[in-house]
Structures are given as structure tokens and as C-alpha cells.
Enzyme design. Structure first.
Site, short mmCIF file in Angstrom:
data_model
loop_
_atom_site.label_atom_id
_atom_site.label_comp_id
_atom_site.label_asym_id
_atom_site.label_seq_id
_atom_site.Cartn_x
_atom_site.Cartn_y
_atom_site.Cartn_z
N GLN A 29 12.64 3.92 -3.16
CA GLN A 29 13.40 3.66 -4.38
C GLN A 29 14.54 2.70 -4.09
OE1 GLN A 29 14.48 7.60 -5.81
NE2 GLN A 29 12.97 7.44 -7.44
N VAL A 65 19.57 7.56 -3.61
CA VAL A 65 18.26 7.51 -4.26
C VAL A 65 17.39 8.57 -3.59
CG1 VAL A 65 18.36 5.09 -4.99
CG2 VAL A 65 17.50 5.64 -2.72
N SER A 66 16.38 9.03 -4.31
CA SER A 66 15.64 10.22 -3.85
C SER A 66 14.66 9.96 -2.72
CB SER A 66 14.89 10.85 -5.03
OG SER A 66 15.82 11.28 -6.00
N SER A 67 14.21 8.71 -2.56
CA SER A 67 13.23 8.43 -1.51
C SER A 67 13.42 7.03 -0.97
CB SER A 67 11.80 8.59 -2.04
OG SER A 67 11.57 7.68 -3.08
N GLN A 100 17.47 10.00 0.22
CA GLN A 100 16.83 11.30 0.38
C GLN A 100 17.20 12.21 -0.77
OE1 GLN A 100 19.22 12.05 4.17
NE2 GLN A 100 18.92 14.14 3.46
#
Length: 200
Positions: free
Chosen positions: A15, A10-12, A39
Site C-alpha cells: 500500500q 499503511v496496513s501492508s 503494517q
């Protein structure tokens, strides 16, 4: 004996990877073999991904939900795919794209089709990332044009600022003394002084 792994990204940190996690559990991937990074997918310097790669042995299988979960950089996705399938000798299955399953079509035609699909999807993933950045930049520019201000609101000038400013300009105070008298950094005092002079 070959092992099965699941890779989730996941991007962050805020999330959730629940949707990807459920997909891995439905495939009966052991919890200890599920690796999740929180990340950006712009490169492969991700701790959990690197941990998983170190564990991989020939004939192991890696599941990933979609190609953009693996990564978003076109050239790096292709390079990692080559490392995993050719150097490590493992299979990869992209759940959202059955054509991207290296267990299928081990013959020359199957490999050729898989490589073409991978290149197209990798390009699409990177293109989407570029489009998102462009849309963000355009949105910020449009907001600024409407007068929206970003960042922290500037603090009001202290009541003694005009007098301190005059004393500084009359050389009764050094820049440092003037800034200290207004309880602000030297750079901030100077910027506000210039702004005040330009507005009068």
C-alpha cells in the site's frame, strides 16, 4: 525548542502512504521527522512508531492523518494517547478531526471534550476493524458455499498410485515406501489413500 513530527501508517507493504505523506509535507513537517510503518494497526509494536516516540520531548507536536492511522485497537489507542499527552507531554493533532487537537482548549472543558471525541472515534475504529473481519469471514463462507476452493489446487494422482495403494494395503510395501514410490510425503500419501478408499 519544540519539534514537529508526522506519523504515517499503511496496513501492508504494497500500500502507498502518498496521501498521508502529502498532508505532512503541506504542514512543512521535515522529512527526517516523518515516520512511516507498513503494517497492521492492531497494536503499537511498530518499529517506526517506537522510534518516533523515543525522540519525543515535552511540547513537541505529532500530526496523524486520521485516528485509524494511529491504530485500530480501542484500548491501546487510548493508552498511547495518554502516554503521549500526559507522560511525554506532547501535543497530538488528528488532521481529519480538528476536535482531536490537544493544542486547542487546554482548559478542563477542552480536555474533557477531546477525551470524549477520542473515545468515540477509537471505538468506531476498532468496530470497523471487527466489521471488516466479519465481512471477510462471511465472504469466504459464501464463496465456499458456491463451490469456490481456496489454496493451491491439489496435484493429480500419479499413474502408479492405484497399484502402489494396493501393494501398501496388501502389506507388500511400508507406508514410507509407498509414499516414496509416489514421490509424495507420507501424510499426503495416507490422506489420498483414505480419500480414494472413501470414494470407491
Amino acid at each position: 525548542m519544540a519539534s514537529t513530527y508526522g506519523y504515517i501508517r499503511v496496513s501492508s507493504k504494497d500500500q502507498s502512504g502518498d496521501r498521508q505523506l502529502i498532508a505532512m509535507r503541506e504542514l512543512s513537517v521535515a522529512e527526517k521527522n516523518i515516520f512511516m510503518d507498513k503494517q497492521s494497526g492492531k497494536d503499537f509494536r511498530r518499529p517506526q512508531y517506537q522510534r518516533m516516540v523515543k525522540k519525543l520531548k515535552p511540547d513537541d507536536l505529532v500530526y496523524v492523518k486520521s485516528i485509524d492511522r494511529l491504530g485500530r485497537n480501542y484500548e491501546e489507542i487510548l493508552e498511547q494517547w495518554r502516554i503521549l499527552t500526559r507522560e511525554k507531554g506532547v501535543d497530538i493533532a488528528v488532521l481529519d478531526m480538528p476536535l482531536l487537537d490537544t493544542r486547542r482548549g487546554k482548559d478542563l472543558m477542552g480536555t474533557f471534550l477531546s477525551d470524549i471525541v477520542l473515545q468515540v472515534l477509537s471505538f468506531v475504529a476498532e468496530n470497523e476493524r471487527t466489521s471488516i473481519r466479519q465481512r471477510q469471514a462471511e465472504g469466504i463462507a459464501a464463496a465456499r458455499a458456491r463451490g469456490v476452493r481456496f489454496g493451491r489446487p491439489s496435484r493429480p494422482l500419479p499413474e502408479n498410485f492405484p497399484q502402489i495403494h494396493r501393494d501398501w494395503r496388501d502389506k507388500k510395501l511400508t507406508l514410507r515406501e509407498a509414499a516414496d514410490a509416489c514421490a509424495m510425503p507420507v501424510g499426503t500419501f495416507y490422506a489420498k489413500a483414505v480419500r480414494l478408499e472413501n470414494n470407491t
